[in-house]
Design a protein around this motif. Structure first.
Motif, PDB file in Angstrom:
ATOM      1  N   GLY A 180     -41.489  -3.612-132.693  1.00  0.00           N
ATOM      2  CA  GLY A 180     -40.214  -2.945-132.920  1.00  0.00           C
ATOM      3  C   GLY A 180     -40.114  -1.577-132.296  1.00  0.00           C
ATOM      4  N   GLY A 181     -41.256  -1.015-131.829  1.00  0.00           N
ATOM      5  CA  GLY A 181     -41.217   0.264-131.136  1.00  0.00           C
ATOM      6  C   GLY A 181     -40.575   1.367-131.956  1.00  0.00           C
ATOM      7  N   GLU A 182     -39.652   2.088-131.316  1.00  0.00           N
ATOM      8  CA  GLU A 182     -38.995   3.219-131.979  1.00  0.00           C
ATOM      9  C   GLU A 182     -38.379   2.817-133.308  1.00  0.00           C
ATOM     10  N   TYR A 183     -37.761   1.635-133.341  1.00  0.00           N
ATOM     11  CA  TYR A 183     -37.077   1.213-134.571  1.00  0.00           C
ATOM     12  C   TYR A 183     -38.030   1.210-135.757  1.00  0.00           C
ATOM     13  N   ILE A 184     -39.174   0.562-135.605  1.00  0.00           N
ATOM     14  CA  ILE A 184     -40.083   0.431-136.740  1.00  0.00           C
ATOM     15  C   ILE A 184     -40.722   1.778-137.072  1.00  0.00           C
ATOM     16  N   TYR A 185     -40.960   2.631-136.065  1.00  0.00           N
ATOM     17  CA  TYR A 185     -41.528   3.944-136.331  1.00  0.00           C
ATOM     18  C   TYR A 185     -40.531   4.830-137.073  1.00  0.00           C
ATOM     19  N   ILE A 186     -39.260   4.789-136.651  1.00  0.00           N
ATOM     20  CA  ILE A 186     -38.225   5.561-137.345  1.00  0.00           C
ATOM     21  C   ILE A 186     -38.036   5.037-138.761  1.00  0.00           C
ATOM     22  N   LEU A 187     -38.085   3.718-138.932  1.00  0.00           N
ATOM     23  CA  LEU A 187     -37.928   3.123-140.258  1.00  0.00           C
ATOM     24  C   LEU A 187     -39.029   3.597-141.201  1.00  0.00           C
ATOM     25  N   ARG A 188     -40.267   3.602-140.728  1.00  0.00           N
ATOM     26  CA  ARG A 188     -41.402   3.953-141.585  1.00  0.00           C
ATOM     27  C   ARG A 188     -41.515   5.461-141.839  1.00  0.00           C
ATOM     28  N   THR A 189     -40.927   6.278-140.972  1.00  0.00           N
ATOM     29  CA  THR A 189     -41.078   7.732-141.134  1.00  0.00           C
ATOM     30  C   THR A 189     -39.796   8.441-141.535  1.00  0.00           C
ATOM     31  N   SER A 190     -38.621   7.920-141.116  1.00  0.00           N
ATOM     32  CA  SER A 190     -37.350   8.603-141.387  1.00  0.00           C
ATOM     33  C   SER A 190     -36.433   7.844-142.324  1.00  0.00           C
ATOM     34  N   GLY A 191     -36.783   6.599-142.642  1.00  0.00           N
ATOM     35  CA  GLY A 191     -35.992   5.867-143.622  1.00  0.00           C
ATOM     36  C   GLY A 191     -35.010   4.880-143.020  1.00  0.00           C
ATOM     37  N   ASN A 192     -34.357   4.131-143.922  1.00  0.00           N
ATOM     38  CA  ASN A 192     -33.498   3.019-143.539  1.00  0.00           C
ATOM     39  C   ASN A 192     -32.262   3.444-142.763  1.00  0.00           C
ATOM     40  N   LEU A 193     -31.597   4.505-143.198  1.00  0.00           N
ATOM     41  CA  LEU A 193     -30.334   4.890-142.566  1.00  0.00           C
ATOM     42  C   LEU A 193     -30.528   5.246-141.103  1.00  0.00           C
ATOM     43  N   MET A 194     -31.497   6.101-140.796  1.00  0.00           N
ATOM     44  CA  MET A 194     -31.731   6.505-139.408  1.00  0.00           C
ATOM     45  C   MET A 194     -32.181   5.313-138.565  1.00  0.00           C
ATOM     46  N   ALA A 195     -32.997   4.420-139.140  1.00  0.00           N
ATOM     47  CA  ALA A 195     -33.445   3.238-138.412  1.00  0.00           C
ATOM     48  C   ALA A 195     -32.269   2.321-138.095  1.00  0.00           C
ATOM     49  N   PHE A 196     -31.360   2.156-139.051  1.00  0.00           N
ATOM     50  CA  PHE A 196     -30.188   1.313-138.808  1.00  0.00           C
ATOM     51  C   PHE A 196     -29.305   1.913-137.718  1.00  0.00           C
ATOM     52  N   ILE A 197     -29.104   3.233-137.759  1.00  0.00           N
ATOM     53  CA  ILE A 197     -28.277   3.892-136.737  1.00  0.00           C
ATOM     54  C   ILE A 197     -28.892   3.687-135.353  1.00  0.00           C
ATOM     55  N   PHE A 198     -30.233   3.777-135.267  1.00  0.00           N
ATOM     56  CA  PHE A 198     -30.895   3.519-133.996  1.00  0.00           C
ATOM     57  C   PHE A 198     -30.658   2.090-133.538  1.00  0.00           C
TER      58      PHE A 198
END
Length: 468
Positions: free
Chosen positions: A78-96
């Motif tokens: 998942g690259g950036e998506y999974i890293y953002i999800l695990r560190t910044s949370g669901n909302l930021m990951a969804f926006i990405f």
């Protein structure tokens, strides 16, 4: 005997060679065959353009080292998506995911498909512009064919990536060797007074770096398919360390070769600098460069399919996209629904063909999300230093990458503010309007259930689990 049904898993079939080929194959696309003249036109001098190309290679390497640590801490595709999800949370990951999967990714893939089509038909229209309809038809066919290949078999996709990567490396070697021969013959006039006429405007430097980074785009491709990489704790870092410096060195040699064969003025007015180089240096064999540029774009497009489909797959698996996109074919074990979805969106973007403006104004979002991802790495390094990892990057490296990301996001906006940047920002923020009711509060949870069942039966797919 345990009769509990087990979910499907994607196969780990990408080795070290496949990983290097995937990174280099995506990085070496249409950029190095077309971007050098735009970089030179903006920055104003041959010497400064070479500095930009070297600097972008170093920046890509530093960012790659940072992503390598993330990839060994968070061993998920998942690259950036999974890293953002695990560190910044669901909302930021969804926006990405919302921004990347609906606009940025498809627009980039359409750019590669059209670049392939334009170069593929160019030899048949030597003295005139190819018909737009024909170019778009060839581009659409390339999207269809690569979708089928990637849906059928992972090994077939990787085999195509390796073969096309070898072909494009051969083309770049021909240009590099040709440049060395020209320099030995004394064609060094364009490299004298190399920094004369350099434009030091901050905004111009930012735009030049953007255009150069387009040619380096793809350095984080392997992080998108970590679960399908054999021994990711070893091969991820090895593939990155081999691929990025190799591509950077080739890019520098190719740019020097261009400058040895052409004046800066000839480069600036060229629509495809590699083809112009071929016509000047290879004469009647100049068409070889057009063919090489076509194969290069096709290889990059295939790699983008492979990695982009996995990002869509992982986003659906985490509940941020419809469930059907998190399913894999029951026999071939490929994420075919995600690949088909990516193709459909790309074809929709291809119809008007006016995607280049979208890519230009969304390019700063790529480094916005790179900055968010690197911030996540800094958070992990400070907050959870005890987490097991096969590799640790010195903390000053992600800090430098984060500062570069901030510069790349803000410099063009501050230097030349345009209304389009506001539109892009509003589009990104609109992802929150979808996330809050439909993902967070789960309104209309069964809205797509019937369609999911129909598609599941038609496509012969089933839910896929993480590869553990």
């Amino acid at each position: 005997m345990d009769n509990t049904p087990r979910k499907l898993q994607l196969k780990s079939e990408v080795g070290l060679l496949g990983g290097v080929s995937l990174i280099a194959g995506v990085m070496i696309g249409s950029g190095i065959f077309m971007s050098p003249q735009t970089v030179l036109q903006n920055i104003g001098s041959p010497g400064a353009s070479l500095v930009v190309w070297a600097g972008c290679g170093i920046l890509s390497m530093l960012a790659t080292l940072s992503f390598a640590e993330l990839g060994t801490v968070i061993r998920e595709s998942g690259g950036e998506y999974i890293y953002i999800l695990r560190t910044s949370g669901n909302l930021m990951a969804f926006i990405f995911a919302f921004t990347s999967l609906l606009v940025v990714g498809p627009s980039s893939m359409c750019g590669l498909a059209l670049s392939f089509a334009q170069n593929a038909v160019a030899p048949f229209y030597y003295n005139c512009v190819p018909p737009t309809l024909l170019v778009k038809a060839v581009a659409a066919c390339s999207l269809f064919i690569l979708t089928i290949v990637n849906c059928l078999n992972v090994r077939s996709s990787m085999a195509i990536t390796i073969v096309l990567t070898a072909a494009k490396f051969l083309a770049l070697l021909v240009i590099s060797i040709g440049g060395v021969v020209l320099l030995i013959q004394g064609n060094t006039g364009n490299l004298q007074n190399a920094f004369e006429g350099t434009n030091y405007n901050i905004g111009v430097i930012g735009l030049s770096v953007y255009q150069c980074l387009w040619a380096y785009d793809g350095w984080c491709t392997l992080n998108s398919v970590t679960e399908e990489l054999k021994r990711p704790e070893v091969n991820l870092l090895r593939a990155l360390i081999i691929a990025i410096p190799m591509v950077t060195l080739l890019y520098l040699l190719v740019n020097i070769s261009y400058l040895a064969a052409m004046t800066p003025r000839e480069m600036m007015v060229s629509s495809a600098v590699a083809v112009t180089w071929g016509n000047k240096v290879l004469g009647s064999w100049g068409w070889v460069m057009s063919t090489a540029a076509a194969l290069s774009s096709l290889g990059s497009l295939n790699g983008s399919f492979f990695s982009g489909g996995r990002v869509c797959f992982v986003a659906a698996r985490e509940g941020h996209m419809p469930n059907i996109l998190a399913m894999a074919h029951v026999r071939r074990l490929t994420p075919s629904p995600a690949l088909i979805f990516t193709t459909i969106i790309s074809l929709i973007v291809l119809i008007p063909g006016d995607f280049q403006g979208i890519v230009n104004f969304f390019s700063f979002t790529a480094w916005f999300f790179y900055g968010v991802t690197i911030s996540g790495l800094l958070y992990i390094k400070i907050k959870f230093p005890e987490l097991p990892r096969a590799y640790t990057v010195p903390i000053f490296i992600p800090i430098l990458v984060l500062l570069a990301a901030v510069f790349l996001v803000l410099a063009p906006i501050i230097d030349n503010p345009q209304l389009e940047y506001l539109y892009v920002t509003l589009f990104i923020l609109s992802g929150a309007l979808i996330y809050i009711p439909f993902i967070h509060f789960k309104l209309c949870p069964g809205l797509l259930d019937k369609l999911t069942v129909v598609l599941q039966l038609f496509l012969e797919v089933a839910p896929a689990d993480k590869n553990v």
